[in-house]
Design a protein around this motif. Structure first.
Motif, short mmCIF file in Angstrom:
data_model
loop_
_atom_site.label_atom_id
_atom_site.label_comp_id
_atom_site.label_asym_id
_atom_site.label_seq_id
_atom_site.Cartn_x
_atom_site.Cartn_y
_atom_site.Cartn_z
N TYR A 5 35.18 0.78 -25.15
CA TYR A 5 34.48 0.71 -24.03
C TYR A 5 35.27 2.05 -23.13
O TYR A 5 36.55 1.74 -23.01
CB TYR A 5 34.66 -0.53 -23.25
CG TYR A 5 33.74 -1.64 -23.99
CD1 TYR A 5 32.40 -1.82 -23.60
CD2 TYR A 5 34.45 -2.34 -24.82
CE1 TYR A 5 31.79 -2.73 -24.31
CE2 TYR A 5 33.72 -3.55 -25.30
CZ TYR A 5 32.33 -3.42 -25.18
OH TYR A 5 31.70 -4.54 -25.75
N PHE A 6 34.73 3.13 -23.00
CA PHE A 6 35.20 4.03 -22.18
C PHE A 6 34.79 4.32 -20.66
O PHE A 6 33.53 4.00 -20.47
CB PHE A 6 34.70 5.59 -23.05
CG PHE A 6 34.98 5.83 -24.32
CD1 PHE A 6 36.15 6.60 -24.62
CD2 PHE A 6 34.64 5.04 -25.29
CE1 PHE A 6 36.58 6.88 -25.80
CE2 PHE A 6 35.02 5.17 -26.75
CZ PHE A 6 36.05 6.22 -26.88
N TRP A 46 44.86 4.76 -31.19
CA TRP A 46 44.02 6.03 -30.95
C TRP A 46 43.51 5.85 -29.60
O TRP A 46 43.13 7.06 -28.94
CB TRP A 46 42.58 5.24 -31.94
CG TRP A 46 41.49 6.15 -31.90
CD1 TRP A 46 41.51 7.50 -32.73
CD2 TRP A 46 40.24 6.13 -31.12
NE1 TRP A 46 40.21 7.92 -32.61
CE2 TRP A 46 39.43 7.30 -31.83
CE3 TRP A 46 39.96 5.48 -30.21
CZ2 TRP A 46 38.32 7.69 -31.15
CZ3 TRP A 46 38.66 5.53 -29.73
CH2 TRP A 46 37.79 6.53 -30.25
N ALA A 47 43.05 4.84 -28.96
CA ALA A 47 42.71 4.70 -27.52
C ALA A 47 43.62 5.27 -26.60
O ALA A 47 43.10 6.19 -25.74
CB ALA A 47 42.58 3.19 -26.90
N PHE A 92 34.11 15.31 -27.12
CA PHE A 92 34.78 13.93 -27.18
C PHE A 92 35.79 13.65 -26.49
O PHE A 92 35.89 12.92 -25.42
CB PHE A 92 34.45 13.18 -28.61
CG PHE A 92 34.74 11.66 -28.40
CD1 PHE A 92 33.82 10.80 -27.97
CD2 PHE A 92 36.08 11.34 -28.79
CE1 PHE A 92 34.23 9.45 -27.73
CE2 PHE A 92 36.21 9.91 -28.69
CZ PHE A 92 35.42 9.01 -28.29
N ALA A 93 36.84 14.24 -26.84
CA ALA A 93 38.03 13.75 -26.34
C ALA A 93 38.53 13.81 -25.06
O ALA A 93 39.30 13.09 -24.34
CB ALA A 93 39.35 14.27 -27.16
N GLY A 99 36.77 13.77 -18.46
CA GLY A 99 37.75 13.05 -18.81
C GLY A 99 37.43 11.81 -18.68
O GLY A 99 36.56 11.26 -18.22
N TRP A 100 38.30 10.94 -19.46
CA TRP A 100 38.11 9.27 -19.50
C TRP A 100 39.20 8.76 -18.98
O TRP A 100 40.58 9.02 -19.07
CB TRP A 100 38.23 8.94 -21.09
CG TRP A 100 37.21 9.36 -21.85
CD1 TRP A 100 37.38 10.30 -22.84
CD2 TRP A 100 36.00 9.01 -21.82
NE1 TRP A 100 36.11 10.56 -23.55
CE2 TRP A 100 35.34 9.94 -22.94
CE3 TRP A 100 35.09 8.35 -21.00
CZ2 TRP A 100 33.70 9.73 -23.00
CZ3 TRP A 100 33.81 8.11 -21.31
CH2 TRP A 100 33.09 8.88 -22.27
N ALA A 101 39.19 7.78 -17.96
CA ALA A 101 40.11 7.31 -17.04
C ALA A 101 40.69 6.23 -18.04
O ALA A 101 41.85 5.52 -18.05
CB ALA A 101 39.68 6.53 -15.95
N ASP A 102 39.94 5.24 -19.07
CA ASP A 102 40.30 4.34 -19.91
C ASP A 102 39.55 4.39 -20.92
O ASP A 102 38.48 4.76 -21.13
CB ASP A 102 40.29 2.96 -18.80
CG ASP A 102 41.08 1.80 -19.42
OD1 ASP A 102 42.00 2.04 -20.05
OD2 ASP A 102 41.07 0.68 -19.12
#
Length: 104
Positions: A5-6, A46-47, A92-93, A99-102
């Motif tokens: 879950y992103f 990985w996460a 993706f990254a 950006g991804w927060a979590d």
């Protein structure tokens, strides 16, 4: 197999992503078993790598170098054949620049 879950940095929305990974642990001269905890540890690493690459990008850092470092640590580049290569530039990254927060 399972789900990640992103959480987007842009608006806090969550995206469910299904995944399937194959793990291999030094198969020469024998094939050892891989424990569930070892698999979970790799998934957590990985996460963390995705979050670190994203954070580096959002702070104006060298996210390409960070992605290359993560790829070397997680995928065994130079040590075995690698079937999956994480995005190192604008995909993706880093969530297309948002950006991804979590990642869980």
């Amino acid at each position: 197999m399972g789900n990640y879950y992103f959480t987007s940095c842009a608006n806090g929305s969550k995206t469910k992503v299904e995944y399937t990974f194959g793990y291999k642990k030094n198969a020469v001269p024998f094939v050892p078993s891989i424990s569930e905890e070892e698999v979970r540890a790799v998934q957590r690493a990985w996460a963390r790598a995705i979050k670190t690459i994203s954070k580096t990008y959002l702070s104006g850092g060298d996210y390409v170098a960070e992605a290359a470092k993560a790829a070397g640590e997680l995928y065994g580049y130079g040590h075995t054949n690698v079937l999956f290569k994480p995005t190192k530039d604008a995909g993706f990254a880093i969530n297309g620049g948002k950006g991804w927060a979590d990642v869980v």
